[in-house]
Design a protein around this motif. Structure first.
Motif, PDB file in Angstrom:
ATOM      1  N   LEU A  40       0.858  -1.306  -0.121  1.00 23.63           N
ATOM      2  CA  LEU A  40      -0.026  -0.068   0.135  1.00 23.63           C
ATOM      3  C   LEU A  40       0.826   1.334  -0.035  1.00 23.63           C
ATOM      4  N   VAL A  41       2.142   1.046   0.789  1.00 23.22           N
ATOM      5  CA  VAL A  41       2.615   2.405   1.113  1.00 23.22           C
ATOM      6  C   VAL A  41       3.802   2.528  -0.253  1.00 23.22           C
ATOM      7  N   GLY A  42       4.276   1.458  -0.492  1.00 21.50           N
ATOM      8  CA  GLY A  42       5.083   1.305  -1.651  1.00 21.50           C
ATOM      9  C   GLY A  42       6.477   1.762  -1.276  1.00 21.50           C
ATOM     10  N   THR A  43       7.241   2.127  -2.136  1.00 25.74           N
ATOM     11  CA  THR A  43       8.937   2.401  -2.080  1.00 25.74           C
ATOM     12  C   THR A  43       9.260   3.723  -1.520  1.00 25.74           C
ATOM     13  N   ASP A  44      10.413   3.886  -1.101  1.00 23.90           N
ATOM     14  CA  ASP A  44      11.052   5.294  -0.926  1.00 23.90           C
ATOM     15  C   ASP A  44      12.435   5.343  -1.241  1.00 23.90           C
ATOM     16  N   ARG A  45      12.709   5.828  -2.478  1.00 18.79           N
ATOM     17  CA  ARG A  45      13.824   5.622  -3.034  1.00 18.79           C
ATOM     18  C   ARG A  45      14.755   7.131  -3.013  1.00 18.79           C
ATOM     19  N   ARG A  46      14.311   7.764  -2.204  1.00 20.39           N
ATOM     20  CA  ARG A  46      15.008   9.046  -1.946  1.00 20.39           C
ATOM     21  C   ARG A  46      16.294   8.736  -1.154  1.00 20.39           C
ATOM     22  N   ASN A  47      17.146   9.627  -1.518  1.00 13.41           N
ATOM     23  CA  ASN A  47      18.737   9.509  -0.661  1.00 13.41           C
ATOM     24  C   ASN A  47      18.877  10.963   0.021  1.00 13.41           C
ATOM     25  N   LEU A  48      19.385  10.774   0.889  1.00 10.19           N
ATOM     26  CA  LEU A  48      19.701  12.100   1.719  1.00 10.19           C
ATOM     27  C   LEU A  48      20.563  12.949   0.916  1.00 10.19           C
ATOM     28  N   PRO A  49      20.831  13.936   0.922  1.00  9.19           N
ATOM     29  CA  PRO A  49      21.913  14.931   0.393  1.00  9.19           C
ATOM     30  C   PRO A  49      23.189  14.595   1.059  1.00  9.19           C
ATOM     31  N   PRO A  50      24.095  14.369   0.163  1.00  6.32           N
ATOM     32  CA  PRO A  50      25.499  14.014   0.620  1.00  6.32           C
ATOM     33  C   PRO A  50      25.947  14.896   1.747  1.00  6.32           C
ATOM     34  N   GLU A  51      25.719  16.249   1.524  1.00  7.48           N
ATOM     35  CA  GLU A  51      26.190  17.053   2.820  1.00  7.48           C
ATOM     36  C   GLU A  51      25.468  16.865   4.244  1.00  7.48           C
ATOM     37  N   ALA A  52      24.497  16.323   4.122  1.00  5.79           N
ATOM     38  CA  ALA A  52      23.677  15.840   5.386  1.00  5.79           C
ATOM     39  C   ALA A  52      24.258  14.448   6.118  1.00  5.79           C
ATOM     40  N   GLU A  53      24.953  13.823   5.567  1.00  5.09           N
ATOM     41  CA  GLU A  53      25.429  12.502   5.869  1.00  5.09           C
ATOM     42  C   GLU A  53      26.304  12.454   7.037  1.00  5.09           C
ATOM     43  N   GLY A  54      27.132  13.287   7.325  1.00  8.68           N
ATOM     44  CA  GLY A  54      28.010  13.442   8.605  1.00  8.68           C
ATOM     45  C   GLY A  54      27.186  13.685   9.438  1.00  8.68           C
TER      46      GLY A  54
ATOM     47  N   ARG B 239      26.144   3.462   8.505  1.00  9.71           N
ATOM     48  CA  ARG B 239      24.923   3.649   9.471  1.00  9.71           C
ATOM     49  C   ARG B 239      23.742   3.327   8.686  1.00  9.71           C
ATOM     50  N   TYR B 240      22.749   2.651   9.252  1.00  9.94           N
ATOM     51  CA  TYR B 240      21.564   2.363   8.598  1.00  9.94           C
ATOM     52  C   TYR B 240      20.954   3.484   8.142  1.00  9.94           C
ATOM     53  N   GLN B 241      20.639   4.706   8.946  1.00 10.85           N
ATOM     54  CA  GLN B 241      20.173   5.917   8.473  1.00 10.85           C
ATOM     55  C   GLN B 241      20.754   6.672   7.382  1.00 10.85           C
ATOM     56  N   VAL B 242      21.732   6.365   6.663  1.00 20.66           N
ATOM     57  CA  VAL B 242      22.318   6.985   5.658  1.00 20.66           C
ATOM     58  C   VAL B 242      22.603   5.919   4.498  1.00 20.66           C
ATOM     59  N   LEU B 243      22.271   5.050   4.361  1.00 22.89           N
ATOM     60  CA  LEU B 243      22.311   3.844   3.426  1.00 22.89           C
ATOM     61  C   LEU B 243      21.548   4.424   2.123  1.00 22.89           C
ATOM     62  N   ARG B 244      22.073   3.950   1.126  1.00 26.88           N
ATOM     63  CA  ARG B 244      21.399   4.744  -0.144  1.00 26.88           C
ATOM     64  C   ARG B 244      20.820   3.658  -0.938  1.00 26.88           C
TER      65      ARG B 244
END
Length: 382
Positions: A60-74, A317-322
């Motif tokens: 129902l919800v589907g996929t979320d293929r967004r990646n965070l901006p590289p400058e926010a990863e750190g 870390r899991y929160q920044v996986l692409r």
């Protein structure tokens, strides 16, 4: 305009990651409901959520293929909130094991109660292996130590050794016991990966200790350390609740680590690293792992399903996986594929054509199970 550029990026899933910790809370709630009302059906609710509810939500919800901006990863990788969620899972896991053990002894003569408790407690201990997986890849020693603690309830502490130093080196090769082959059923894969993982971990520790001039049975053997944690944990539970608990501990562990192994089966099915000019497997790339960005199951599994990025960059870390569009994509999240993997004819129908499509129809490039229906195709192409 400058003010807009200086605004820190906010993770839209920041609070939703807590769903992973709420899952053992849901199981605990249903154990309490069973105690209060005596209705065995409550014990089966977590299994229904895992195998039916989450797959439906994924659809129902589907996929979320967004990646965070590289400058926010750190900043995001250093945010202690995400690490706290991982750590919080472990006391919930252990409290649930104690509660479930008490109920198992109280209802030792009721097989339907035991089955529900095995699915509930073993299911959470199986999911906790994912927590151990995430912690075990990190540099701080205390995180890696907690990874082994989380593996103790299912007696699978050797996974810490084999996964980090064996599987990640041999992934998507014929030699890797945790990489499933095209045409190999889960039921053929299960004994190969369980026994092969133990043998590999033992051999890795033998080599490491020998390099330090130490014997295999030295107390620094990380397999022995991990298994000792299980002996101490189970010994304490048996002392508290009696010997009738032992079959329950064994069965919930069997179900728990089998959940890990069915996920292993899904993650690399049929994929193969091609030989380089020297005949060695090429460097691990995102295309050597099946990827899934189904949003709901990723939130429950600390984004394990972005497995392509994890294998290409194990320390992330899991929160920044692409998400990688070029990686092979699963038709569903892991929760929706677990039951499918247990039913080989359906699994082959759904996944074999995807493996072939990934290799543009050239089955000779896939990791193929000897004796399967795909073996003659390889012979004919060479």
């Amino acid at each position: 305009m400058q003010a807009m550029q200086s605004t820190p990026w906010r993770d839209p899933n920041r609070w939703l990651w807590a769903l992973a910790g709420l899952f053992p809370g849901l199981v605990w709630l249903n154990l309490w409901r069973f105690e209060q009302h005596g209705q065995v059906a409550w014990l089966y609710v977590p299994a229904l959520v895992m195998h039916v509810g989450i797959p439906l939500l994924d659809a129902l919800v589907g996929t979320d293929r967004r990646n965070l901006p590289p400058e926010a990863e750190g900043a995001l990788a250093a945010d202690p909130w995400y690490r706290a969620l991982l750590v919080a899972f472990i006391p919930l896991q252990f409290a649930l094991l104690v509660h479930g053990s008490a109920l198992a002894v109280q209802h030792a003569a009721e097989p339907w109660v035991w089955l529900g408790l095995i699915l509930s407690v073993g299911g959470i201990n199986g999911v906790a292996i994912n927590t151990a997986h995430e912690l075990g890849h990190k540099h701080p020693r205390w995180e890696r130590w907690l990874a082994r603690v989380a593996l103790a309830p299912v007696g699978y502490g050797h996974f810490y050794v084999e996964h980090n130093r064996g599987h990640h080196r041999r992934v998507a090769t014929f030699e890797d016991p945790a990489s499933a082959r095209l045409g190999e059923s889960f039921w053929a894969f299960w004994p190969r990966t369980v026994l092969g993982g133990i043998r590999s971990a033992w051999a890795l520790e033998r080599a490491r200790l020998a390099g330090r001039g130490l014997g295999l049975w030295h107390w620094r053997n990380e397999c022995l350390q991990a298994w000792a944690m299980t002996v101490l944990l189970w010994g304490g539970l048996l002392a508290a609740f009696g010997p009738l608990l032992l079959p329950f501990l064994l069965l919930q562990a069997l179900y728990g680590f089998s959940l890990l192994e069915v996920v292993n089966y899904i993650e690399h099915y049929g994929l193969k690293r091609q030989p380089d000019a020297q005949g060695r497997p090429e460097r691990v790339q995102p295309e050597h792992s099946w990827n899934s960005s189904h949003r709901v199951s990723n939130l429950f599994l600390f984004q394990l399903q972005r497995h392509s990025d994890h294998h290409a960059h194990p320390g992330r870390r899991y929160q920044v996986l692409r998400h990688f569009e070029g990686a092979p994509q699963l038709p569903s999240g892991y929760a929706g594929l677990l039951v499918l993997a247990w039913l080989p004819p359906l699994w082959f129908r759904v996944m074999d054509r995807r493996v072939l499509a990934h290799y543009q129809g050239d089955v000779g490039r896939a990791n193929v199970q000897p004796g399967s229906r795909w073996q003659p195709a390889i012979v004919q192409t060479h």
